[in-house]
Structures are given as C-alpha cells and as structure tokens.
Scaffold this motif. Structure first.
Motif, PDB file in Angstrom:
ATOM      1  N   SER A 137       9.412   0.784  -3.374  1.00  0.00           N
ATOM      2  CA  SER A 137       7.559   1.046  -4.596  1.00  0.00           C
ATOM      3  C   SER A 137       6.728   0.571  -3.877  1.00  0.00           C
ATOM      4  CB  SER A 137       8.383   0.376  -5.969  1.00  0.00           C
ATOM      5  OG  SER A 137       9.508   0.730  -5.637  1.00  0.00           O
ATOM      6  N   VAL A 138       5.406   1.218  -4.633  1.00  0.00           N
ATOM      7  CA  VAL A 138       4.047   0.811  -4.335  1.00  0.00           C
ATOM      8  C   VAL A 138       3.912  -0.362  -5.471  1.00  0.00           C
ATOM      9  CG1 VAL A 138       1.734   0.705  -3.340  1.00  0.00           C
ATOM     10  CG2 VAL A 138       3.607   2.107  -3.032  1.00  0.00           C
ATOM     11  N   VAL A 139       3.283  -2.200  -4.636  1.00  0.00           N
ATOM     12  CA  VAL A 139       3.323  -3.303  -5.571  1.00  0.00           C
ATOM     13  C   VAL A 139       1.095  -3.583  -5.343  1.00  0.00           C
ATOM     14  CG1 VAL A 139       5.158  -3.354  -6.280  1.00  0.00           C
ATOM     15  CG2 VAL A 139       3.872  -4.740  -4.643  1.00  0.00           C
ATOM     16  N   GLN A 170      -3.302  12.302  -8.901  1.00  0.00           N
ATOM     17  CA  GLN A 170      -1.817  10.924  -8.963  1.00  0.00           C
ATOM     18  C   GLN A 170      -2.994  10.115  -9.996  1.00  0.00           C
ATOM     19  OE1 GLN A 170      -2.641   9.852  -4.890  1.00  0.00           O
ATOM     20  NE2 GLN A 170      -1.287  12.172  -4.588  1.00  0.00           N
ATOM     21  N   ARG A 180      -6.985   0.412  -9.244  1.00  0.00           N
ATOM     22  CA  ARG A 180      -6.084  -0.169  -8.133  1.00  0.00           C
ATOM     23  C   ARG A 180      -7.015   1.003  -6.692  1.00  0.00           C
ATOM     24  NH1 ARG A 180       0.151  -0.399  -7.974  1.00  0.00           N
ATOM     25  NH2 ARG A 180       0.468   1.265  -6.125  1.00  0.00           N
ATOM     26  N   GLN A 181      -6.509   2.036  -6.153  1.00  0.00           N
ATOM     27  CA  GLN A 181      -7.921   2.871  -5.762  1.00  0.00           C
ATOM     28  C   GLN A 181      -9.298   2.021  -5.661  1.00  0.00           C
ATOM     29  OE1 GLN A 181      -6.092   4.655  -4.093  1.00  0.00           O
ATOM     30  NE2 GLN A 181      -4.028   4.983  -5.002  1.00  0.00           N
ATOM     31  N   ASN A 223      -0.170   2.615 -10.576  1.00  0.00           N
ATOM     32  CA  ASN A 223      -1.100   3.692  -9.822  1.00  0.00           C
ATOM     33  C   ASN A 223      -2.153   4.637 -10.024  1.00  0.00           C
ATOM     34  OD1 ASN A 223      -1.837   4.749  -7.234  1.00  0.00           O
ATOM     35  ND2 ASN A 223      -0.407   6.309  -7.614  1.00  0.00           N
ATOM     36  N   GLY A 247       1.446   7.018  -4.102  1.00  0.00           N
ATOM     37  CA  GLY A 247       0.765   5.473  -4.778  1.00  0.00           C
ATOM     38  C   GLY A 247       1.940   4.108  -5.320  1.00  0.00           C
ATOM     39  N   VAL A 248       3.445   5.635  -5.516  1.00  0.00           N
ATOM     40  CA  VAL A 248       3.658   4.633  -6.080  1.00  0.00           C
ATOM     41  C   VAL A 248       5.084   3.994  -6.058  1.00  0.00           C
ATOM     42  CG1 VAL A 248       5.686   5.173  -8.908  1.00  0.00           C
ATOM     43  CG2 VAL A 248       2.740   6.222  -8.402  1.00  0.00           C
ATOM     44  N   ARG A 249       5.699   5.441  -5.317  1.00  0.00           N
ATOM     45  CA  ARG A 249       7.063   5.199  -4.965  1.00  0.00           C
ATOM     46  C   ARG A 249       7.366   6.744  -3.783  1.00  0.00           C
ATOM     47  NH1 ARG A 249       9.498   6.170  -9.176  1.00  0.00           N
ATOM     48  NH2 ARG A 249       9.721   8.074  -8.238  1.00  0.00           N
ATOM     49  N   PHE A 285       5.248  -1.203 -12.863  1.00  0.00           N
ATOM     50  CA  PHE A 285       5.150   0.518 -12.711  1.00  0.00           C
ATOM     51  C   PHE A 285       5.308   1.025 -14.314  1.00  0.00           C
ATOM     52  CE2 PHE A 285       8.543  -0.742  -9.487  1.00  0.00           C
ATOM     53  CZ  PHE A 285       7.473  -1.321  -8.487  1.00  0.00           C
ATOM     54  N   THR A 328       0.923  -1.174   0.272  1.00  0.00           N
ATOM     55  CA  THR A 328      -0.196   0.150   0.158  1.00  0.00           C
ATOM     56  C   THR A 328       0.845   1.126  -0.400  1.00  0.00           C
ATOM     57  OG1 THR A 328      -0.131   0.442   2.693  1.00  0.00           O
ATOM     58  CG2 THR A 328      -1.832  -1.239   1.360  1.00  0.00           C
ATOM     59  N   ASP A 329       0.017   2.105  -0.269  1.00  0.00           N
ATOM     60  CA  ASP A 329       1.409   3.647  -0.213  1.00  0.00           C
ATOM     61  C   ASP A 329       1.109   4.116   1.385  1.00  0.00           C
ATOM     62  OD1 ASP A 329       2.182   6.076  -0.200  1.00  0.00           O
ATOM     63  OD2 ASP A 329       0.402   7.322  -1.002  1.00  0.00           O
ATOM     64  N   ALA A 338       1.657  -3.162 -11.397  1.00  0.00           N
ATOM     65  CA  ALA A 338       1.292  -2.353 -10.086  1.00  0.00           C
ATOM     66  C   ALA A 338       1.514  -0.685 -11.274  1.00  0.00           C
ATOM     67  CB  ALA A 338       2.748  -2.414  -9.991  1.00  0.00           C
ATOM     68  N   MET A 348      -5.908   8.373   5.613  1.00  0.00           N
ATOM     69  CA  MET A 348      -5.002   8.468   5.239  1.00  0.00           C
ATOM     70  C   MET A 348      -4.880  10.573   4.712  1.00  0.00           C
ATOM     71  SD  MET A 348      -3.014   8.054   1.865  1.00  0.00           S
ATOM     72  CE  MET A 348      -2.755   6.091   1.515  1.00  0.00           C
TER      73      MET A 348
END
Ligand SMILES: Nc1ncnc2c1ncn2[C@@H]1O[C@H](COP(=O)(O)OP(=O)(O)OP(=O)(O)O)[C@@H](O)[C@H]1O
Ligand code: SF4
Ligand SMILES: [Mg+2]
Lengths: 618, 336, 323
Positions: free
Chosen positions: A312-314, C94, C277-278, C273, A285-287, C167, A82-83, C271, C83
């Motif tokens: 990183s987020v996977v 994003q 996924r959200q 973003n 959400g990425v890194r 990514f 997760t982030d 993977a 969050m």
C-alpha cells in the motif's frame, strides 16, 4: 410533548446504529469472498506447440459458508511512501521500484542474502577472460516470459510471431543492456555501468541523443552468440564488474512489449515479466498486488512461502507504523518519536536493518579556512561519533572513521583506518592551523538538509566543536535546506562565495565495491566533485585499483587510499560520521532476510500464516 | 353594549439579568363590538407588552404573564391551550405592528405571507387564497395588486408595506384588529393615508379596533374611547371628547400639552413633560408619576392610587384628580 | 443571474491565468529541477540535460509557459516527468475524485449535523440539549484535524477495531468519472476521514446557526408569523430557517477554502490518494506540470465554489441580486 418525540427519535436512531453495527459484526457464517482457484490447463495451440496456461480464476462475490474451504494465499503486506515511479528495469533508480523489479524480473545474477556474494540466477555460471576484459555468462533457457491478466487472473506464457513460446534468452539481455546505454531513458544507473562496458559510454554521451548512429549502438560490447550465452566486453579489467551484474539496470526486458506499448508497457495488463511474481494489480498511488508466478521453474522460487504481496502507499512512516500496530502490515519503519516506546514494548518485534549508507560532513576544500587540511582534520576529529550514535541516533548506527563500510569489497575493517574522534589531535591541528582554541577563527557555514533529525545532528556538531575545539556556536552558522537545494548549493559549479563551508550528506552504494565509494564520490575527476578536490596520489591509486585484477592487491590499495584520505596525515575531504542502521518493526510471524544490495528478495521471505491470521483476529 | 373583549388585571413581567421588569401592572379594560379604542402613552409604558399579552405573544422566557384574565367569546385567552389560542390569532383577533420594515418576512413573497392565514384559518386552497390576496391588496389600495403578489417586501415602500400588513391582518375578517402604532415609522402624509384607510375599512368590515399610539393627535378622529397608560398602568380612561375637553390626570394633561395642534397659535409652544418615566425594574411605592407631577402630595409618594371609576365612562388613577380639574378650570385650560 | 454567472466566469479567467503563471514562475524558481537528483544522489549532468531538453525545460520560461498553455488548450495537463508511464491527466483522474468525494461528504456531513444541531440548540435554548450541543460545538471548533484524525483512529480503529484506520474505500474506475461505487467498504472507509474533516466545519455551522436562529426568532416578522396563528413548527421552518441560514451562507466561502486545505491534512493522516498528497509530492519532486495543473484545478474549484456560494446566497436572500 415535542421533547418526548425528540427523545424517542434519538433513541430509535441510537438503537438503529447499535443494531446495524451488531449485525455487521455478528454474521460470520456468510461472507462475501473473492476466491482464487488455481487450475492448470494444457492447451494445444494452432501451431501444435504445447503451451501451458495457468489460470488463477477470480470468482467474484461468491458466497461462501464458513469454514472457508480454500486457504488464503500466504500474503505479505507492507507499504511504501510513494507510488512506484517505474517498473522499467533500465529506468528504475529508487528503492520502491527496485524492490518490485527484483521480484517481477529475474536478473543476470543475484546477491546472496547472507554473504552479499554474487550467485547464479539466469546465469548459471560465468567465465572471465585472463585479461579481465571479457565476461561470458552461461544462461539457463527455461525461464518463460509471461503476461498476467488482472481481470481474468490468467498468467500466460508469451509467444513470438510464429507462435513459439518465449523464454528468456541471451538476446533479451543484449537488448536490455544496450537499452541501458541509451541516454534518452534518463536513468542514473546508465552512468554507473557505462564507463565499464565497451561502447556504452559512446552511446550515453552521443552528441545528438535524438539521432544516435546505429554503428554506435552496434558497437556496444554485448553479444549473444547463442540463446544461452551472453558475452560482455569491458573497457578495462574492472574486477568489480561482476558485483554489478545483479543490478536491475542489466536485466533482460521484453523488446516486443516495449515496442507495442511504449511508456505504458509497465502498466498492469501490459507488462511482460519473467520473475517469481506477476503484477496482478497496480492502483496508482494506492496499492499494488503481486501474485506468485505459476509458470516459474520450480527451483527458482526461492526459500520463501509468500504467495501474494500487497503493497500500500502511505504518506509517511507514522501512518505505516500505525498500520503495523494494527497488524495490517508485516513490517514497518519506526517514527523517531515512537522509537523508545517501541523498543521497550516490542523488543522481540524489532530488527536492525543496515542499508550501508554512510553519512558525513563534506568540506569545501577551496574555501578558507577549510582550504587548510589541518582545519578539516580538526573538525573531523572533534566530533564524538560514539556519543552521537548513542544519544542522537538512539543507537541506530555505527561510528565511521573512514568512508566505505563493512560489506563493501575493499573496505578496510571498520576500526582500523582513520583518525575518527580524537579531541587532543583536533585541538592540536586547529592550533597548528593558526587558530589555537579557535581564536581568530572566521565565521563558517554549515548547510544541512531540512528536518528535525538533521537539526539534531548539526546542533550536536556545534556543541562538539565548542567543547573540543573551543569554537563558539556563533562561529558555525547553521542553515537547513531541502535536498535539491542542498545539492544545488554544494555543486562543484556553485562558486565558492555562495557555497557553504560544510554540509551534511550521505552515500549509499550502487554496487558493493570500494570503487563506488572513493572512486565515484571522492575521485578528483568526478563531475560531481563537491569538495572541489585537487588530484593527488590518492587519485592515481583510485584509477589503478579500478583496473587491478588481483583482489588481494585491490584490498591493499583501497586501504592505502582510505589512509590517504582519513589518516592522521590525511587530506580529510569529508568527515565520515556513521553508518546508518535502522530499527525496523517486524511481526514475529515474518522471516525476512534483508538484501544489502539490490531489491528485497520477497521470494526468500516466509510467513507463519497461522500466527498472522490469529493476530488479525481471523 | 356587550363587551367583545374584556381584560382583567393583566400583569406581565420580564425576568432579566438586571431584575424583574414590571412592564404591565394589572390593567383592566374592555372592548365592545365594533368599537375603536385607543391606548396612548409614552414609549416604554407597556402598551405593546399589554396588547401582545392578549394573544400570548410575549417571548417566553424572559417574559411571563403573571396574572389576569382576557375574556373573549366566553373563554379566557390566558387559560386555553396553545392550539386554541392559535385558532384565535389571525382569525378572530389580528395584529398589525409598529415597524412595517421589519414586520414582514424579507425572504418570503408578499403573496405567500398574505395567503398564509387564508389557507390556515379559512381552509382555502392555493388558488382561492391567491385570488383573495389580490382582493385584499386591492382593498388596501395597492395598485397592480395581481402583479405584486410575487414581489418581496424590500420591493415595497414603507407605506405600502404597512398596507400589506393591514391586508394580512384583515385577511380573515377578524372581530378585533390590534394596531400597534401602525403609523409611527411612516412620514406624516403616509400616516394620514393609513389612518384614513383603517377608518374606511372599519366602515366596510365593522371590526373592533385597539389602536395603540403615543400620539394623542391621531386619536381624535379615530377612536371613541381612550386609555392612557403610564408605567404599565392605566392612569386614565375616557371618551375621546371628554378627555380632550377635561383631562383628569396630570399625565394626560402633560400628554395633551405636548401634542401640536392646528388651532394652536405660533406663540404657544409645545410643552414636553419634564423628567423621565420611572425605572420599571425598581418601581417606587407610590404613584409612578409622582416624580414628574406638579400636583404631587405626601400621599402620592406613599401609596399608588387605584384606578377609580368616577363616572360610567371615566376612570382615573390619581389621588388629587379633583384638585387637578379645579386647577385647570381656574387657569382656563391646560395650556395656560 | 445567468448573465452574472457568465460574467463571473469570464472575469475569473485572467485570475486563473495569473495564478497559474505565478505558480509556474515560483516552482521554476525553486533551486533544482525534476532531474537534478536521483533519490539521495545527484543526477549526472549529461543525462539531466537530455531529460530537461525532452520536456522543454531548457527553453526560456515564457516559452515553456506558452507551450504549457497550448497543452492545456488541447486538454492535456502535461506529462509526469519522473513517472513516464503516467500523465498528469492520469494522476488527476486517480486523485481528484478522492478529494472531491472526501470534501463533499464532509460538507454534506457538516450541514446535515451542523444545521439541525444548531436549530435544536436554539429551540431548546438553555436546556441540557443546548448545553451539550454548544459544548460539543466549542470542542469541535477548537480541535484540529491533526489532533482529531489520530484520536479517532486510536478510538475507533485501534481500540474498538470497528473502522479502518487508513485508505479510501473506492478506486478508479469511477462512476461517471468521479463518483465512488457506494459499497459497504467505501462507507466504512469514509467515516473517519469525513468526520475528521467535517467536524470543525459542522461545529462552526452549528454555532452560527444557533446564534443566527436565536436572533431571527427575536425578530419582528417571527412575531408577525406567530400572530397569524401559525404553528411553531411552521414558524420555524417557513419563516425562521431560511433567514437564519443567510449568515451561515456568508461563511461558506471561507469554509470551502478550509475544506480544500483540510483535505491536504486529512489525506495525509488517512493515507488517501487525493490531490493534496500529489500536490505536496509535486513540489518536492519539481513535477512542474503536475504542480501547475493541480494549482489550476484547485483555483477552478475555489472559483466555482465561491460562485455556488453566491448563487445559494441569492437563493436564500431575495434582497440580494447579482446583475
Ligand atoms: N423582551 C423584553 N425583555 C425585557 N424587557 C422588555 C422586553 N420587551 C419589553 N420590555 C420592557 O417592557 C416595557 C414596556 O415595553 P413596551 O414595548 O410595551 O412599551 P411601549 O409602550 O409599547 O413603547 P413604544 O411606544 O416604544 O412601543 C419596557 O420597559 C421594555 O423595556
Ligand atoms: S397621584 Fe399624585 S403624583 Fe400621581 S398623578 Fe396624581 S397627583 Fe400626581
Ligand atoms: Mg410598543
């Protein structure tokens, strides 16, 4: 004619692609690189206070001719699924956040990686008053508050309104701990520390959380007589309090930055930290990227050599594991489906990581036939934990007969207390309860959380109860629900008719003391008493053990408590099954002593960079 | 008169999964300058395949022109290159087709479709072509031509579309116009209008016309010569008045009998030809009309009669044509 | 047409409203809320109540919905309850561009490959070109994203090591709010996900284009065009192509829906973003505002997508007029 043209066209295209891809591979002489230069500058600021500024200059897109003159920073790469939910120490309540916070902030004390003992961090020493109610911590005052500018790469020490450099003081801890008592933060861990610290619970449970009277806040038993001294007063002599002091919840936080940015104070560029690393980048959400904090006192760096951390987020472990196979991360979980293959192929790149989580079947003690302790004992004793761990968990775990696992203060040795698996005993108990060979046993429900892993688990249980108790699988109705649904269904507030007879759950420690197990999970006065236990002798002991200052006596009391719960005459509010130990893929160039409690201490991790680079083909 | 177009032994077949369809089996004829000929025959007799073969418009595969020659301007259209035949198409020999509903491209404007051959063959630029297109539409009697150039085919009625097709066909002042059943899909009054239109245009422009139809009734006022086709063969050729007066082939007689005539009394019924045309995949060895022919003899079943010239203007493919004439004479007409 | 578009947009407002209302009701009906659990533990009751009050979750559902609508009206898509340093607007900023970039590139790829391949196969019918194209298309249609993605990763990422296996190569800040910086990094990262998402689509477009072009090539007006003396290329491009694309346009609607669901899977595999996924996360975590807002955005994209299909349809086929 036209066909020929087509063929020529296709040939040209194919050639083009080949040439292009060849070009992109065969030009190692000239590379576009981001080079970081570390320059130490001593600046004199208006107020004539010397201020140290370390600039990590990011020189963008400089063309460098190989061999690269600047060495790459030693980089630790891994992932999370997760982030980061938050970087706010008082709000954090999940592993991903806590792992980051451990490295971005210093804490009051630290866990020793090997012994799980409490060792100095900001507090270099501490005194406990004779009545066990007052803890005095002596702090070092040379840890700077710093702010890292992701754009320029500068890490600068914070200065106060008068231009004086800011160092971490006892007052920052006072602010942090008082903040942890604020119910408006919505933090789970507030409720873990609140019962101990004088006045904290009054604030946490304030009638009108939006208008908490200042007197209540002032009354919280945390004080800073001077910058280097922190005094914490307890409600009762909770000897396990010290084991909580490495917790993020009690970390110092920068009041001025929180006031300035509000909820956004933790974003990259805003955040003010005091740990071994600084936050260089947080692409949500990425890194996120952490860099070593150049202003940290030398002696606090830890034993590791990691200079840069990229997380990183996977979406899931499968993707993470693929990255691991591709040498793009140093360490990864292993998907169940790949586990056997991994163990065969990479025996040297596998480590076992226990997380001290114990999994169990909970029993609703008020719902017949589980209102009879003999039935509960029978169901617990009829489950072959050894076989389960080997066959279903593929070896990832240790069988448990009682609740608290080794590594927890006060936990009895793993095989000394509790009945565990005993089919004869199980049969006999069930017969005594009036169901010889399970005859006449009513249909009961077993609720597990969703997912194949849990299904394997509860189906194994069905078989066990058939084999050792004679209960046909039809008698045990199994159902699976999401975690939130399961928690709702088993809540003490759910009426018995709607609640399941049995359910699957696990418990991982918040702090390494038995009180966090029997005290926070099984105690009859817990608001979250899923088993709906009645108070017994064990509960008196739980309260006594909580306040006992003599460690030896506490160990003995907890042994008694575990015996009262899980011994042959035990109440058996749950059937403890196993302690989770995960196999983790880890490249051989990484040395990573894992933390049993608190976040991972990346500052104690090391990487053999040459080996890492070789594997990456650089 | 010099032949403008001469067809010799044209043979076209389709190679399908069920077998070889013998659609056109060695037809020969000629078209003189400024002349109008009609090709008649039942549905499936190979009229369309025959005329499309002239310009090599047969879908290939499955179709294939097996043999024959098509002489036009001293060139065999079946032998010249693809580029050369494209120069002929639309410029020297134009075609208009059976179904005006489907023969116009639904997604292109009328104007675009008429201007295309003008720009292609006459090298006109857009403006010139546009002007000429308006003239053409006016010529074929489309009211408000200038405003309708940007309309799409679906905005026109069937008769109007056929007028558009004609305008398109005449765009480059072709020497030959092949009209493949241009009126079949239209209702009767519109049919007459189109026939009249073509007639008057012919007078203005003077092109030769091959008018294909299965309706002998239309032919009378239009064509000078008639070719009768049956099962991919020309079974009879004659000048119009000769054919009506004295048909030689039993099939022609059948055709004439099935045409409604104004001078026909109420008492006289139309007599359709009995039976079905032969299966073109499996042609019998003898005369293809034999199964339906009342004059059939032994020989007819064994050998296919050749198309004989029996006078400078007449040809017939029947073993027993003399018997047929005699019989009709005796009966006092074909309707007896 | 403009009137039609406006009318369609107006008509879709109640539909969107209903979708959001429905989602809102359904997610709130799920057991547990955003604050009922902490990782694998239950949140203390007292704190849960405070947090629920903060976000108005203690109010009756219709009031919550009304408040949400008011928030939407002011351009605020809502807070991220678990969050707090982020808002739903942040998350959308994003992730939405990633999904859009992925989806559009896949659609572009699908057309750029599908249509020429379909045309080529039709024109070279029954030659090896046709057989290869048709075979590839059958393969492409039948292979699932979930299989194709990992397969491509294995071949190009793990074995050949020529393309990254995970990514997205672009991150905020975006150009014009949603476009990626077209760097080498972006393109190399885009290849596998886009191919994964676009393959099935391009295969079905190719098959449909082939079939439809073959049919069109048999039609009377193509014969007319040939009879005019047009070159074969002009016949195909000017007369056949547009007609043959009409049936292709009809599958665009379902195709777009397929792209949306496809991004879910592909984002997961690579993977990325993206919104998918959200979306999954928001259901799991009961991020009510995020979930409702994402549903709204997905619905708006579908409405606009279908509108675009209609416009394209009308552009291709003059017989169709939406008035
Ligand atoms: N593409 C094709 N494939 C196979 N057979 C065909 C094809 N086109 C025509 N034929 C066959 O060729 C024969 C002659 O057809 P043609 O269209 O020339 O008949 P026609 O005399 O023009 O009839 P109509 O009055 O119905 O137009 C028919 O049997 C038909 O089935
Ligand atoms: S050849 Fe024989 S069958 Fe054929 S038309 Fe003449 S008479 Fe009839
Ligand atoms: Mg015809």
């Amino acid at each position: 004619m036209s066909r020929n043209k087509w063929i020529i066209l296709i040939l040209v295209l194919v050639l083009g692609v080949v040439v292009l891809s060849a070009c992109s591979q065969s030009t190692p002489e000239v590379v576009e690189k981001v080079v970081e230069k570390t320059v130490v500058v001593t600046q004199v600021v208006e107020k004539e206070v010397e201020k140290t500024v370390v600039v990590t200059e990011v020189v963008e897109k400089e063309v460098v001719v190989t061999p690269t003159p600047q060495p790459e920073p030693v980089t630790l790469r891994f992932y999370s699924t997760t982030d980061i939910p938050t970087l706010d120490p008082q709000i954090a309540e999940d592993v991903v956040s806590i792992n980051m916070i451990e490295n971005l902030f210093v804490h009051l004390t630290n866990y020793d990686l090997e012994t799980a003992e409490i060792i100095p961090e900001t507090a270099t020493s501490w005194d406990i008053s004779d009545d066990g109610l007052t803890y005095t911590f002596h702090l070092r005052t040379d840890i700077p508050w710093v702010k890292h500018n992701p754009v320029t790469g500068e890490t600068v020490q914070e200065v106060d309104a008068d231009g004086n450099p800011r160092f971490v003081t006892a007052n920052d801890f006072v602010y942090g701990i008082k903040r942890a008592c604020d119910p408006n933060l919505g933090s789970y861990y507030s409720s873990i520390i609140a019962p101990l610290i004088v006045g904290c619970e009054d604030v946490l449970n304030a009638e009108d959380p939006e208008n908490i009277p200042q007197e209540l806040i002032d009354a919280i038993g945390v004080e800073a007589p001077d910058d280097a001294t922190l005094v914490i007063k307890l409600n009762f002599p909770a000897s396990y309090f010290l084991s909580m002091t490495p917790m993020w919840t009690m970390a110092a936080v920068p009041e001025w930055a929180i006031d300035e940015y509000g909820d956004k104070w933790i974003e990259a560029g805003n955040i003010v930290t005091n740990g071994r690393f600084v936050l260089n980048e947080w692409v949500h959400g990425v890194r996120r990227t952490l860099l070593r904090n150049p202003l940290m006192p030398e002696d606090m760096y830890g034993t590791g050599n990691v200079e840069k951390i990229v997380v990183s987020v996977v979406p899931d472990v499968s993707t993470g594991y693929a990255l691991w196979l591709n040498n793009e991360v140093e360490t990864s979980g292993i998907p169940d489906a790949e586990l056997q293959a991994h163990l065969e192929k990479y025996p040297d790149e596998t480590v076992q990581v226990p997380d001290l989580a114990v999994f169990y079947f909970g029993f609703r003690e008020t719902k017949p036939p589980f209102d009879d302790p003999r039935v509960r004992r029978a169901f617990s004793a009829a489950f072959d934990r050894e076989k389960f761990v080997t066959e279903v968990r593929q070896g990832q775990g240790l069988p448990m007969k009682h609740f608290a696992p080794p590594g927890i203060f006060g936990a009895p040795p793993i095989d000394e207390v509790g009945v565990g698996f005993d089919p004869e005993f199980a049969k006999q108990q069930l017969a005594e309860a009036g169901y010889p060979n399970c005859e006449g046993f009513p249909t009961v429900t077993l609720l597990g959380y969703s997912g194949q892993a849990t299904l394997n688990w509860i189906e194994f249980a069905q078989q066990q109860w058939q084999e050792h108790l004679g209960c046909s699988p039809d008698v045990i109705q199994i159902e699976q629900q999401s975690f939130k649904e399961l928690l709702a269904a088993t809540s003490a507030k759910t009426p018995d008719e709607e609640a399941p007879h049995m359910w699957t759950l696990g418990w991982g420690p918040d702090y390494p003391d038995e009180n966090n197990w029997v005290g926070d999970v099984l105690w009859c006065e817990n608001p979250g008493n899923r088993m709906k236990r009645e108070c017994t002798e064990a509960d008196d002991l739980i309260v006594q053990a909580r306040e006992e200052t003599d460690p030896a006596k506490r160990v003995e009391m907890y042994r008694q408590i575990e015996e009262l719960f899980f011994g042959p005459e035990g109440e058996m509010p749950m059937a403890p099954l196993y302690l989770r130990i995960a196999y983790v893929a880890q490249h051989s160039w990484l040395t990573a002593p894992r933390a049993l409690f608190g976040g991972e201490q990346f500052y104690n991790w090391s990487i053999d960079q040459a080996a890492q680079m070789a594997a990456m083909g650089k | 008169m010099a032949a403008l177009l001469e067809v010799k032994g044209l043979t076209t077949q389709f190679f399908t999964q069920d077998g070889v369809v013998h659609a056109v089996n060695g037809i020969s004829y000629q078209l003189n300058e400024g002349e109008t000929i009609a090709i008649v025959g039942e549905s499936g007799s190979g009229k369309s395949v025959g005329d499309m073969s002239l310009l090599r418009l047969i879908p290939e595969p499955p179709g294939k022109i097996i043999a024959g020659e098509v002489w036009f301007q001293d060139r065999d259209l079946l032998q010249i290159s693809d580029d050369e035949i494209r120069q002929i198409r639309g410029k020297h020999i134009a075609m208009i087709f059976q179904d005006p509903m489907t023969s116009l491209n639904p997604v292109l404007t009328i104007g675009h479709q008429i201007m295309e051959p003008l720009q292609l063959h006459l090298g006109m630029d857009k403006n010139q072509a546009r002007k000429r297109a308006v003239e053409l539409l006016e010529m074929v009697g489309i009211p408000g031509a200038a405003t309708r150039l940007d309309a799409y085919p679906h905005q026109f009625s069937g008769g109007m579309r056929q007028r558009v097709m004609i305008a398109m066909g005449l765009a480059c002042n072709p020497q030959v116009l092949i009209a493949d059943e241009p009126t079949t899909a239209l209702d009767v009054t519109i049919q007459a209008q189109i026939v009249e239109l073509v007639k008057s245009l012919k007078e203005q422009i003077g092109m030769a016309i091959i008018w294909i139809t299965h309706d002998l009734g239309v032919v009378a006022g239009l064509a000078e010569r008639v070719l009768v086709m049956y099962a991919g063969q020309i079974v009879e050729e004659a000048e119009v008045h000769e054919l009506y007066k004295e048909p030689h082939h039993p099939y022609t007689i059948g055709l004439l009998r099935s045409v409604p005539r104004l001078d026909m009394g109420k008492s006289k019924r139309l007599i359709p030809i009995e039976g079905l045309p032969p299966d073109l995949i499996d042609l019998p060895p003898g005369c293809p009309f034999a199964p339906r022919c009342e004059y059939r003899t032994e020989k007819c079943l064994e050998e296919n009669p050749p198309t004989e010239s029996i006078s400078p203007t007449r040809r017939v493919a029947c073993w027993n044509w003399e018997t047929v004439i005699a019989d009709i004479k005796e009966k006092g007409g074909i309707y007896a | 047409m403009t009137r039609y578009i406006i009318r369609r947009l107006i008509v879709s407002i109640p539909v969107l409203f209903a979708i959001v209302l429905f989602t809102f009701a359904v997610v709130h009906a799920l057991p547990g809320g955003p604050f009922s659990t902490v990782g694998e533990k239950a949140m203390p009751e007292h704190i849960r109540l405070i947090m629920e009050r903060r976000y108005g979750l203690d109010q009756p559902l219709y009031i919550q919905f009304w408040n949400y609508l008011k928030m939407l009206a002011s351009g605020d898509l809502g807070p991220m309850m678990r969050m707090p340093s982020q808002t739903v607007n942040d998350i959308v900023y994003q992730t939405w561009p990633v999904s859009i970039q992925l989806g559009s590139l896949a659609v572009i790829l699908a057309f750029a490959i599908g249509i020429p391949a379909g045309i080529l196969a039709a024109l070279k019918r029954n030659t090896w070109i046709d057989y290869t194209a048709t075979f590839t298309a059958v393969l492409g249609v039948s292979i699932n994203n979930i299989v194709l993605g990992p397969l491509l990763i294995l071949i190009f990422g793990v074995w050949l090591k020529v393309l990254p296996i995970a990514f997205w190569g672009a991150e905020p800040p975006w150009i014009l709010g949603f476009l990626p910086k077209p760097t080498w990094n972006f393109w190399t990262h885009a290849v596998l996900p886009v191919v994964t998402l676009g393959t099935a689509m391009s295969a079905s477009i190719a098959r449909l284009t082939r079939a439809s072009l073959l049919e069109v090539m048999m039609s009377d007006y193509i014969r007319t065009a040939r009879a005019k003396g047009l070159k074969e290329r002009a016949v195909i491009i000017r007369h056949a192509l547009k007609n043959s694309l009409i049936p292709v346009a009809t599958i665009l609607g379902p195709l777009l829906a397929g792209v949306l669901t496809g991004t879910f899977v592909v984002e997961q595999i690579f993977a990325l973003n993206g919104m998918g996924r959200q979306f999954l996360m928001s259901i799991e975590q009961r991020e009510y505002f995020l979930l409702s807002s994402l549903t709204l955005i997905y619905s708006i994209m579908l409405v606009l997508g279908n509108l675009m299909v209609d416009i394209m349809y009308a552009w291709l086929d003059p017989r169709i007029r939406f008035d």
